[in-house]
Design a protein around this motif. Structure first.
Motif, PDB file in Angstrom:
ATOM      1  N   LEU A   1     -34.042  12.602  73.514  1.00  0.00           N
ATOM      2  CA  LEU A   1     -35.257  11.677  73.420  1.00  0.00           C
ATOM      3  C   LEU A   1     -35.506  11.413  74.981  1.00  0.00           C
ATOM      4  O   LEU A   1     -36.669  11.325  75.356  1.00  0.00           O
ATOM      5  N   ASP A   2     -34.390  10.871  75.654  1.00  0.00           N
ATOM      6  CA  ASP A   2     -34.686  10.455  76.999  1.00  0.00           C
ATOM      7  C   ASP A   2     -35.124  11.791  77.872  1.00  0.00           C
ATOM      8  O   ASP A   2     -36.290  11.444  78.802  1.00  0.00           O
TER       9      ASP A   2
ATOM     10  N   ALA B   1     -36.909  14.191  76.870  1.00  0.00           N
ATOM     11  CA  ALA B   1     -38.117  14.633  76.771  1.00  0.00           C
ATOM     12  C   ALA B   1     -39.207  13.805  77.202  1.00  0.00           C
ATOM     13  O   ALA B   1     -40.114  14.040  77.738  1.00  0.00           O
ATOM     14  N   ARG B   2     -38.937  12.385  77.146  1.00  0.00           N
ATOM     15  CA  ARG B   2     -39.713  11.543  77.910  1.00  0.00           C
ATOM     16  C   ARG B   2     -39.814  11.783  79.265  1.00  0.00           C
ATOM     17  O   ARG B   2     -40.960  11.616  79.997  1.00  0.00           O
ATOM     18  N   ALA B   3     -38.768  11.692  80.000  1.00  0.00           N
ATOM     19  CA  ALA B   3     -38.454  12.002  81.327  1.00  0.00           C
ATOM     20  C   ALA B   3     -39.505  13.237  81.747  1.00  0.00           C
ATOM     21  O   ALA B   3     -40.113  13.428  82.703  1.00  0.00           O
TER      22      ALA B   3
ATOM     23  N   THR C   1     -42.054  14.751  80.243  1.00  0.00           N
ATOM     24  CA  THR C   1     -43.269  14.707  79.942  1.00  0.00           C
ATOM     25  C   THR C   1     -43.842  13.526  81.120  1.00  0.00           C
ATOM     26  O   THR C   1     -45.102  13.840  81.067  1.00  0.00           O
ATOM     27  N   ALA C   2     -43.105  12.797  81.421  1.00  0.00           N
ATOM     28  CA  ALA C   2     -43.575  11.608  82.033  1.00  0.00           C
ATOM     29  C   ALA C   2     -43.797  12.117  83.877  1.00  0.00           C
ATOM     30  O   ALA C   2     -44.185  11.657  84.477  1.00  0.00           O
TER      31      ALA C   2
ATOM     32  N   THR D   1     -34.711  18.471  84.410  1.00  0.00           N
ATOM     33  CA  THR D   1     -34.417  17.446  83.170  1.00  0.00           C
ATOM     34  C   THR D   1     -33.788  18.065  82.027  1.00  0.00           C
ATOM     35  O   THR D   1     -32.874  17.680  81.445  1.00  0.00           O
TER      36      THR D   1
END
Length: 149
Positions: free
Chosen positions: A68-69, A71-73, A75-76, A88
């Protein structure tokens, strides 16, 4: 036309079943060490399996959190830097593979310890069985040599 009953005879009551089991067990007291060894080894192996699965689940939870971390990183990250997003995800995959290696290593260690419990306790049970058999033989020869009163 009559039909024959092919049903096997069943014990008349549960107590009959228990009596037959009790008779079989009491006829061979020498088996006591093996029976104790078997259940002792079972308990130790269950403890090992519980420990392994606890660690396995901890690693799975870590995998989900870090996925999850990642995926967030990914996409951010600035859309003009796909290399950073790819890095990442590659970092997460590398750590995921490390977790799988940890799973395999811990599984092999667990199986090794379980095999060790079984062989060590089996050797102890054989020694105890020999002692039990010697005691039983000693008792039976004493009663055979006794003189009537």
């Amino acid at each position: 036309m009559t039909t024959k009953s092919t049903k096997a005879e069943t014990p008349k009551s549960f107590s009959d079943v228990l009596k037959s089991i009790q008779t079989a067990a009491s006829m061979n007291p020498v088996m006591k060490p093996q029976i104790a060894q078997f259940w002792d080894a079972q308990e130790k192996m269950l403890d090992e399996a519980e420990l392994y699965t606890r660690h396995w689940f901890e690693r799975r939870h870590e995998a989900i959190r870090t996925a999850l971390d990642a995926a967030r990183a990914a996409t951010a990250v600035n859309q003009s830097d796909p290399a950073r997003a790819t890095q990442t995800m590659l970092d997460w995959q590398r750590r995921s593979m490390e977790r799988m290696v940890e799973d395999a290593q811990e599984w092999l260690d667990t199986m090794s310890r379980c095999a060790s419990y079984v062989t060590r306790t089996e050797a102890e049970a054989v020694g105890e069985t020999i002692e039990e058999a010697a005691e039983l033989a000693k008792k039976s020869t004493k009663s055979a040599k006794s003189e009537p009163v």
